[in-house]
Design an enzyme around this catalytic site. Structure first.
Site, PDB file in Angstrom:
ATOM      1  N   ASP A   1       0.741  -1.266   0.160  1.00 48.31           N
ATOM      2  CA  ASP A   1       0.057   0.020  -0.002  1.00 48.31           C
ATOM      3  C   ASP A   1       0.840   1.191   0.086  1.00 48.31           C
ATOM      4  OD1 ASP A   1       0.952  -0.276   2.678  1.00 48.31           O
ATOM      5  OD2 ASP A   1      -1.075   0.057   3.504  1.00 48.31           O
TER       6      ASP A   1
ATOM      7  N   TYR B   1      12.167   3.082  -0.916  1.00 48.29           N
ATOM      8  CA  TYR B   1      11.729   1.865  -0.608  1.00 48.29           C
ATOM      9  C   TYR B   1      10.294   1.726  -1.464  1.00 48.29           C
ATOM     10  CZ  TYR B   1       8.398  -1.909   0.769  1.00 48.29           C
ATOM     11  OH  TYR B   1       7.557  -2.775   1.127  1.00 48.29           O
TER      12      TYR B   1
HETATM   13  P1  NAD Z   1      11.613  -9.401   4.255  1.00 50.34           P
HETATM   14  O1  NAD Z   1      12.594  -8.362   4.438  1.00 50.34           O
HETATM   15  O2  NAD Z   1      11.206 -10.122   5.527  1.00 50.34           O
HETATM   16  O3  NAD Z   1      12.088 -10.527   3.439  1.00 50.34           O
HETATM   17  C1  NAD Z   1      12.648 -10.275   2.491  1.00 50.34           C
HETATM   18  C2  NAD Z   1      13.290 -11.700   1.687  1.00 50.34           C
HETATM   19  O4  NAD Z   1      13.798 -11.400   0.211  1.00 50.34           O
HETATM   20  C3  NAD Z   1      14.464 -12.014   2.408  1.00 50.34           C
HETATM   21  O5  NAD Z   1      14.555 -13.500   2.744  1.00 50.34           O
HETATM   22  C4  NAD Z   1      15.644 -11.709   1.651  1.00 50.34           C
HETATM   23  O6  NAD Z   1      16.733 -12.618   1.772  1.00 50.34           O
HETATM   24  C5  NAD Z   1      15.130 -12.124   0.450  1.00 50.34           C
HETATM   25  N1  NAD Z   1      15.897 -11.245  -0.678  1.00 50.34           N
HETATM   26  C6  NAD Z   1      16.241  -9.871  -0.737  1.00 50.34           C
HETATM   27  N2  NAD Z   1      16.855  -9.375  -1.758  1.00 50.34           N
HETATM   28  C7  NAD Z   1      16.934 -10.737  -2.874  1.00 50.34           C
HETATM   29  C8  NAD Z   1      17.558 -10.952  -3.826  1.00 50.34           C
HETATM   30  N3  NAD Z   1      18.073  -9.727  -4.561  1.00 50.34           N
HETATM   31  N4  NAD Z   1      17.512 -12.024  -4.328  1.00 50.34           N
HETATM   32  C9  NAD Z   1      16.891 -12.863  -3.864  1.00 50.34           C
HETATM   33  N5  NAD Z   1      16.228 -12.894  -2.642  1.00 50.34           N
HETATM   34  C10 NAD Z   1      16.210 -11.636  -1.962  1.00 50.34           C
HETATM   35  O7  NAD Z   1      10.224  -8.997   3.575  1.00 50.34           O
HETATM   36  P2  NAD Z   1       8.932  -9.267   3.677  1.00 50.34           P
HETATM   37  O8  NAD Z   1       8.181  -8.422   4.748  1.00 50.34           O
HETATM   38  O9  NAD Z   1       8.603 -10.645   4.036  1.00 50.34           O
HETATM   39  O10 NAD Z   1       8.224  -8.740   2.408  1.00 50.34           O
HETATM   40  C11 NAD Z   1       8.143  -9.689   1.391  1.00 50.34           C
HETATM   41  C12 NAD Z   1       7.435  -8.704   0.212  1.00 50.34           C
HETATM   42  O11 NAD Z   1       6.093  -8.364   0.582  1.00 50.34           O
HETATM   43  C13 NAD Z   1       8.348  -7.649  -0.325  1.00 50.34           C
HETATM   44  O12 NAD Z   1       8.231  -7.559  -1.584  1.00 50.34           O
HETATM   45  C14 NAD Z   1       7.382  -6.385   0.519  1.00 50.34           C
HETATM   46  O13 NAD Z   1       7.528  -5.309  -0.328  1.00 50.34           O
HETATM   47  C15 NAD Z   1       6.138  -6.935   0.326  1.00 50.34           C
HETATM   48  N6  NAD Z   1       5.025  -6.397   1.522  1.00 50.34           N
HETATM   49  C16 NAD Z   1       5.568  -6.465   2.640  1.00 50.34           C
HETATM   50  C17 NAD Z   1       4.768  -6.112   3.797  1.00 50.34           C
HETATM   51  C18 NAD Z   1       4.954  -6.163   5.104  1.00 50.34           C
HETATM   52  O14 NAD Z   1       4.166  -5.689   6.203  1.00 50.34           O
HETATM   53  N7  NAD Z   1       5.972  -6.762   5.756  1.00 50.34           N
HETATM   54  C19 NAD Z   1       3.486  -5.580   3.360  1.00 50.34           C
HETATM   55  C20 NAD Z   1       3.055  -5.486   2.049  1.00 50.34           C
HETATM   56  C21 NAD Z   1       4.092  -5.989   1.131  1.00 50.34           C
HETATM   57  O1  DAU Z   2       2.557  -0.876   4.511  1.00 57.42           O
HETATM   58  C1  DAU Z   2       3.123  -1.984   4.141  1.00 57.42           C
HETATM   59  C2  DAU Z   2       4.596  -1.983   4.574  1.00 57.42           C
HETATM   60  O2  DAU Z   2       4.558  -1.951   5.931  1.00 57.42           O
HETATM   61  C3  DAU Z   2       5.558  -2.817   3.733  1.00 57.42           C
HETATM   62  O3  DAU Z   2       5.539  -2.587   2.462  1.00 57.42           O
HETATM   63  C4  DAU Z   2       6.867  -2.741   4.505  1.00 57.42           C
HETATM   64  O4  DAU Z   2       7.590  -3.620   3.628  1.00 57.42           O
HETATM   65  C5  DAU Z   2       6.923  -2.839   5.831  1.00 57.42           C
HETATM   66  O5  DAU Z   2       8.151  -2.760   6.477  1.00 57.42           O
HETATM   67  C6  DAU Z   2       5.990  -1.848   6.511  1.00 57.42           C
HETATM   68  O6  DAU Z   2       6.324  -0.412   6.577  1.00 57.42           O
HETATM   69  P1  DAU Z   2       6.322   0.431   7.723  1.00 57.42           P
HETATM   70  O7  DAU Z   2       7.333   1.585   7.377  1.00 57.42           O
HETATM   71  O8  DAU Z   2       4.919   0.796   7.756  1.00 57.42           O
HETATM   72  O9  DAU Z   2       6.587  -0.572   8.809  1.00 57.42           O
HETATM   73  P2  DAU Z   2       7.518  -0.478  10.173  1.00 57.42           P
HETATM   74  O10 DAU Z   2       7.396  -1.432  11.075  1.00 57.42           O
HETATM   75  O11 DAU Z   2       9.049  -0.082   9.729  1.00 57.42           O
HETATM   76  O12 DAU Z   2       6.955   0.890  10.955  1.00 57.42           O
HETATM   77  C7  DAU Z   2       5.640   0.836  11.079  1.00 57.42           C
HETATM   78  C8  DAU Z   2       5.275   2.162  11.932  1.00 57.42           C
HETATM   79  O13 DAU Z   2       6.007   2.354  13.108  1.00 57.42           O
HETATM   80  C9  DAU Z   2       5.659   3.414  10.967  1.00 57.42           C
HETATM   81  O14 DAU Z   2       4.869   4.518  11.214  1.00 57.42           O
HETATM   82  C10 DAU Z   2       7.145   3.630  11.769  1.00 57.42           C
HETATM   83  C11 DAU Z   2       6.768   3.549  13.120  1.00 57.42           C
HETATM   84  N1  DAU Z   2       8.181   2.822  13.959  1.00 57.42           N
HETATM   85  C12 DAU Z   2       8.933   1.920  13.493  1.00 57.42           C
HETATM   86  C13 DAU Z   2       9.966   1.598  13.845  1.00 57.42           C
HETATM   87  C14 DAU Z   2      10.966   0.477  13.362  1.00 57.42           C
HETATM   88  C15 DAU Z   2       8.458   3.495  14.950  1.00 57.42           C
HETATM   89  O15 DAU Z   2       7.622   4.419  15.557  1.00 57.42           O
HETATM   90  N2  DAU Z   2       9.525   3.302  15.797  1.00 57.42           N
HETATM   91  C16 DAU Z   2      10.278   2.076  15.220  1.00 57.42           C
HETATM   92  O16 DAU Z   2      11.460   1.828  15.984  1.00 57.42           O
END
Ligand code: NAD
Ligand code: DAU
Length: 329
Positions: free
Chosen positions: A119, A143
């Site tokens: 999102d 990002y």
């Molecule tokens: P993460 O950082 O936990 O995991 C990413 C994985 O990708 C790791 O295992 C890493 O080793 C691998 N990776 C990184 N670079 C690579 C490369 N060049 N080749 C092969 N592998 C590689 O991330 P996540 O939170 O699991 O997110 C996964 C996907 O979902 C991402 O595309 C992220 O943008 C998307 N996403 C995440 C969230 C969230 O809240 N975490 C929400 C919406 C979308």
């Molecule tokens: O919305 C989806 C996204 O959510 C994904 O695309 C990203 O991969 C994922 O990392 C996440 O991004 P955010 O920036 O929203 O997540 P994060 O956990 O880093 O932070 C969540 C919220 O908390 C954000 O408003 C920043 C705040 N935050 C985060 C950290 C790490 C703090 O206040 N303190 C902290 O130490």
């Protein structure tokens, strides 16, 4: 089904592979992951069909794609704060890597490519309204800009080459195996160690939280039921200000609110995200199932019971696990 999952050693990817082993036990699922700092071999359900490598390595991708029916691309650099410190690798993996995968899939005649997005490509909302699939793309961080670029590339392959590409855009995930640099696992781990909980700025930024298993179910539905060339938002109608989540975590853990420390805000910090997932609900027959209060308690419980997992992440020990466990093979 012969499925290639990328990023399967990360948070969502490892949950997705585990989910597929349960929901689609007859599928062959190959997992391609570079094991960056965010990849953890200890998160894998097993070592079956694991390929250690980079999605931006065209030769390797060409080899891995042979015989693959569909791809779910989860590999990415995923942490906003790291993208502010060093954007380069975000472009290399999220944009360059996605392009290499799309080319590889096209050459191999892969039937469906699911690009897992976020999102955050829509930027920030004011106090009202939600993002839908037609909201303009206004990414704020390196990002989210790299993810928006990857979305557009993926959709261009559908438009130009007639490839069957689908993009999903999900809100903030929480659950087991999340790297303790992200809000919820970081706060749980710090509270368990009696350390301060760093809340950025006033802590009133809003995120829309979904359990990782509900996201996995949406990805499977997108893979099986979506229309080619379409974008689907995924979210749980569950908006929370950061400070309320952090306070709730402390309550669940029985730790004092005094552990909270307001620190300098994230540069360019998005104020609010909220997702309208009605298209996914209507077209994919998908709906989230996990209630947030239950999911949060279960998540805290997981980090309490699996303290070794995140402690080894924090000490860096997890980085040698792959060699120690699989090195001899
Ligand atoms: P993460 O950082 O936990 O995991 C990413 C994985 O990708 C790791 O295992 C890493 O080793 C691998 N990776 C990184 N670079 C690579 C490369 N060049 N080749 C092969 N592998 C590689 O991330 P996540 O939170 O699991 O997110 C996964 C996907 O979902 C991402 O595309 C992220 O943008 C998307 N996403 C995440 C969230 C969230 O809240 N975490 C929400 C919406 C979308
Ligand atoms: O919305 C989806 C996204 O959510 C994904 O695309 C990203 O991969 C994922 O990392 C996440 O991004 P955010 O920036 O929203 O997540 P994060 O956990 O880093 O932070 C969540 C919220 O908390 C954000 O408003 C920043 C705040 N935050 C985060 C950290 C790490 C703090 O206040 N303190 C902290 O130490």
């Amino acid at each position: 089904m012969n499925l290639l999952v990328t990023g399967g050693a990360g948070f969502i990817g490892s949950n997705f592979v585990r989910f597929l082993r349960r929901e689609r036990p007859d599928w062959k699922v190959v997992n391609l992951d570079k094991l960056t700092y965010a990849g953890n071999a200890e998160s894998l359900p097993d070592a079956r069909d694991f390929v250690h490598g980079d999605i931006a390595d065209a030769k390797l991708v060409e080899r891995v794609m042979r015989g693959v029916d569909a791809v779910v691309n989860l590999a990415a650099e995923s942490h906003v704060d790291r993208s502010i410190l060093g954007p380069g690798v975000f472009v290399e993996t999220n944009v360059g890597g996605t392009q290499v995968l799309l080319d590889g899939a096209r050459q191999a005649g892969v039937k469906r490519f699911v690009q897992v997005s976020t999102d955050e490509v829509y930027g920030s909302l004011g106090p009202t309204g939600k993002f839908n699939e037609n909201s303009p793309l206004r990414p704020s961080s390196p990002y989210s800009a790299s993810k928006a670029a990857a979305d557009l590339l993926a959709l261009s392959y559908a438009h130009t080459f007639g490839m069957d590409v689908v993009v999903t855009r999900c809100s903030n995930n929480y659950g087991p195996y999340q790297f303790p640099e992200k809000l919820i696992p970081l706060m749980i781990a710090n509270a368990l160690e009696g350390r301060r909980l760093p809340v950025y700025g006033d802590g009133l930024q809003i995120r829309d939280w979904i359990h990782v298993e509900d996201h996995c179910r949406a990805l499977l539905a997108a893979l099986e039921k979506s229309r080619a060339g379409e974008v689907y938002n995924v979210g749980s109608d569950n908006e929370w200000p950061n400070l309320r989540i952090v306070s709730r975590l402390l309550e669940i853990l029985g730790k004092p609110a005094e552990l909270i420390e307001h620190v300098k805000d994230r540069p360019g910090h998005d104020r609010r995200y909220a997702i309208d997932a009605s298209k996914a609900r209507a077209e994919l027959g998908w709906a989230p199932r996990i209630d947030f209060s239950d999911g949060l308690v279960a998540t805290v419980d997981w980090y309490v019971k699996n303290r070794g997992w995140w402690e080894r992440v924090r000490t860096g020990e997890y980085r040698t696990y792959y060699e120690r466990n699989y090195g001899a093979r």
